[in-house]
Every structure is written in C-alpha cells, then in structure tokens.
Scaffold this motif. Sequence first.
Motif, short mmCIF file in Angstrom:
data_model
loop_
_atom_site.label_atom_id
_atom_site.label_comp_id
_atom_site.label_asym_id
_atom_site.label_seq_id
_atom_site.Cartn_x
_atom_site.Cartn_y
_atom_site.Cartn_z
N PRO A 313 -45.98 -12.41 -0.01
CA PRO A 313 -46.80 -12.61 -1.21
C PRO A 313 -47.25 -14.06 -1.26
N ILE A 314 -48.35 -14.32 -1.93
CA ILE A 314 -48.82 -15.69 -2.12
C ILE A 314 -48.17 -16.21 -3.39
N THR A 315 -47.16 -17.03 -3.22
CA THR A 315 -46.28 -17.43 -4.32
C THR A 315 -46.54 -18.87 -4.74
N LYS A 316 -46.55 -19.11 -6.04
CA LYS A 316 -46.64 -20.47 -6.58
C LYS A 316 -45.23 -21.05 -6.68
N PRO A 317 -45.10 -22.38 -6.49
CA PRO A 317 -43.76 -22.97 -6.50
C PRO A 317 -42.92 -22.60 -7.73
N GLN A 318 -43.53 -22.60 -8.92
CA GLN A 318 -42.75 -22.33 -10.13
C GLN A 318 -42.22 -20.90 -10.17
N GLU A 319 -42.83 -20.00 -9.39
CA GLU A 319 -42.37 -18.62 -9.36
C GLU A 319 -41.07 -18.45 -8.56
N LEU A 320 -40.74 -19.46 -7.76
CA LEU A 320 -39.54 -19.38 -6.92
C LEU A 320 -38.25 -19.44 -7.75
N PHE A 321 -38.31 -19.97 -8.97
CA PHE A 321 -37.12 -19.98 -9.81
C PHE A 321 -36.60 -18.57 -10.07
N ASP A 322 -37.49 -17.59 -10.03
CA ASP A 322 -37.11 -16.20 -10.30
C ASP A 322 -37.02 -15.37 -9.03
N GLY A 330 -27.40 -17.65 -4.05
CA GLY A 330 -26.91 -18.95 -4.51
C GLY A 330 -27.71 -20.11 -3.99
N GLY A 331 -28.97 -19.88 -3.65
CA GLY A 331 -29.81 -20.94 -3.10
C GLY A 331 -30.33 -21.92 -4.14
N LEU A 332 -30.17 -21.59 -5.41
CA LEU A 332 -30.58 -22.46 -6.51
C LEU A 332 -29.36 -22.80 -7.34
N ALA A 333 -29.20 -24.07 -7.68
CA ALA A 333 -28.01 -24.50 -8.43
C ALA A 333 -28.43 -25.28 -9.67
N PRO A 334 -27.61 -25.22 -10.73
CA PRO A 334 -27.94 -25.96 -11.96
C PRO A 334 -27.93 -27.47 -11.72
N VAL A 335 -29.01 -28.12 -12.18
CA VAL A 335 -29.12 -29.57 -12.00
C VAL A 335 -29.60 -30.19 -13.30
N VAL A 345 -32.24 -26.22 -8.96
CA VAL A 345 -32.79 -26.96 -7.83
C VAL A 345 -32.39 -26.27 -6.53
N PRO A 346 -33.27 -26.26 -5.52
CA PRO A 346 -32.89 -25.68 -4.23
C PRO A 346 -31.80 -26.51 -3.55
N LEU A 347 -30.83 -25.82 -2.97
CA LEU A 347 -29.78 -26.49 -2.21
C LEU A 347 -30.22 -26.68 -0.76
N ALA A 348 -29.42 -27.41 0.00
CA ALA A 348 -29.72 -27.62 1.41
C ALA A 348 -29.83 -26.25 2.11
N PRO A 349 -30.82 -26.11 3.01
CA PRO A 349 -31.14 -24.78 3.55
C PRO A 349 -30.29 -24.36 4.75
N PHE A 350 -28.97 -24.49 4.62
CA PHE A 350 -28.08 -24.03 5.68
C PHE A 350 -26.73 -23.70 5.06
N THR A 351 -25.91 -22.99 5.82
CA THR A 351 -24.56 -22.70 5.38
C THR A 351 -23.56 -23.31 6.35
N LEU A 352 -22.38 -23.61 5.83
CA LEU A 352 -21.23 -24.03 6.64
C LEU A 352 -20.12 -23.03 6.38
#
Length: 396
Positions: A313-322, A330-335, A345-352
Amino acid sequence: MSEANPLPYAGVRVVEFTHMVMGPTCGLLLADLGAEVIKVEPIEGDNTRRLLGSGAGFFPTFNRNKKSIALDLKKPEGVEAALRLIATADIVSENFKPGTMKKLGLDYDTLAKLNPRLIYVSHKGFLPGPYDHRTALDEVVQMMGGLAYMTGRAGDPLRAGTSVNDIMGGMFGAIGAMAALRQRDITGKGCEVQSALFENNVLLVAQHMMQFAATGKAADPMPSRISAWAVYDVFTVKDGEQIFLAAVSDKQWAIFCKAFGLEEMLADPRLKTNNDRVRAREWMMPILRSHLANHSAAELSAVFEQNELPFAPITKPQELFDDPHLNATGGLAPVRMNDGHMAKVPLAPFTLGGERPGIRLQPPHIGEHSGALLKEVGYSDEDIAALRSQGVTAGD
C-alpha cells in the motif's frame, strides 16, 4: 534483556557532544545496545529540542536511552568538567564543524595523549580532503553526490524523503566505534573513527556508478529508469487509490496472470521471459493498468498476499503508528516528546536473541543527570552548587 543475557555494550561509557541527527544516531545505536551514553548539552539545552516543522521530532527520535549533563563549554570550568567525564569514557563522539573541538581542547589528538585507549568518533560532512572545509548538510551531499539526481525526475533533482545520510552516517560512526572497541581488545589502544555524509551518500549511489562501469550507459533517474523487472510499478486503481505491485520473475508472472485471468498474455510468446516483458513494457503496461483499474487496493492486496506476490500500500508516515505488524511485534515503544506528552517511536530494526532492544531511559530533560554525573567524577555538593551559581552547569 535480562541479567543472564545482558546487552552487548553494557559497561561501555560514551560521552557525546552531538546535535541534530548524525551524531545522535551514533549514540542512539550504542545506547540501544547497552552503552551508557552521556549527552553533553549547552546550558540552554541542545538546539534540536526547539526545532519546528520537519525537525520537531528529531530529539525524541534520536536521544532515548541517554543521560544529559548541561555544561557551558565556553567557560574553563565547563571544559574541566567535560574532561573529567571523558577520563571515565571508552568513547567520545562529536559532530560539530571542523575545528570546534580543537578550540575547546577536546579534539582527538589532545585527548589521546591523556588516554591512549580512548576511541574518538568524529562525524563530518566529508572525510579529510579537498572538500573537508565545506559546510555539509544531508541535502548538500544528496545534490552533489548523485542521490537527488537519481531520486527526482529528469531536470528536477529531489532530495530523498528522509535524512538518509545523517542517519546512515551515524550508523557507520557506531559501526566504526564497535570495530575500534574490538581492535582495542587486540592492541590495547584506541583510535579515531571518522564518518562522513558525502562518502556515505556515494556508497548509496554506488550501484548506479557500477551500472555505468558495467554497461557504459549512464543510469537514468529512478522515475524514468528502465527497470530490471517488467512489472514493478505503482498502479492507480478503483476510487483513485494507489498500490505498488510487482512480478519480478517468470514464476511470479505466471502466478500473476493466472490470478487475474490473463492467460492470453501468459501464452503470448512476446512476453515469455522477464527481459521480453521489459522490452514490451510500452504496450504491455497500459493493458495491465486497464485490467486492474476496477479492482480496489484492498482486493489486489488480498490476491497478491494470498499468492505470495510482492505488493505494498502507499502509506503516509503518520499511518505507521497504527500498522498492525509494527504494533504486534513491539516495533513501536512509548517515548516522551519534547512537551512531555507520550507518543510511540520506532525501535532499532533488529532483534538480539529474539528481542528488540528497548527503551531503558526516556529522552532526558536538559541536564537531568548533571548533579549525579558531576558527583561521580569527584565534585562535592558544594562544588556542584558553585558551578550552578556560576552558570557552568544546569539541571538536576
């Protein structure tokens, strides 16, 4: 991360003299990975805290998991406090214009004499050379480094829609710091790491440079390029919605044709291979666009997902919150934002070990940790009170 599985850079101390995006990104990554990152700010705070428009989200995006100490580096007492902090550090990171840190006596050559094990990360516009005196911005290097030319239409150079070089330049600064830590394990000595916007941008356009080296033909800007894949486009469909659809192999082409009743095109010998279809795009694409025009974007998404075909889909940045995937994983965390309200806010794009490195410390208030850090490096309560009264430090 648990005590049994600590973050990899726990125990590493970073003192950063950074602002805007590039330098703070380096500290952000090291902090996310467990380092104690101490942000040295002016008494009035990092100017990034007060930006409007496209810069309004810079501070909360790039300064989580950090501590803040406010120091006036124009006063010798402020520089002395900074030097005491640096004496406890593994890494110093800075992104001020060339010569600024040397004037303060906080440059690599000076600090390395005090601590040969120190790693010093310098984020600049250009690596040392004929351009290193120039003032650089992300947009400057995108224009002079070929990225704006490749992004816009012919005759209309256009910067990319985010701070790609600032962010990646900070990433390479962090990678350099990680490499220098490993090298120090081997040699016992630190070193200076340099990362630069222009050289980062050149890496981004390397594929286009090497296309010319391989073919002798210059790469066209992305909007007018000859794609390597036949179906790889944005389609305007029912109710004017837009969606990106792709079929990048012969197998995907066959699946696509069968899914949408295009058996005649699948059987057409002129469209047998991907390269055949690339050469046929001028007449083929209008047929495909017309055929798909009455489908909704949701219907096309469902068919493409069911058949494991690439789509977006052609997504606008603000739509990524949902976005359901970001929220489910868990890719978004309270900031905490600059005005105190909470956002995501988006977290670092990898897992450990299956976990995303999270937020341990909210973006700090100005000088939130000044008193505790000064006390740690030998200042008494009376000393700290005196420094506050003299305007050398501020905050808690």
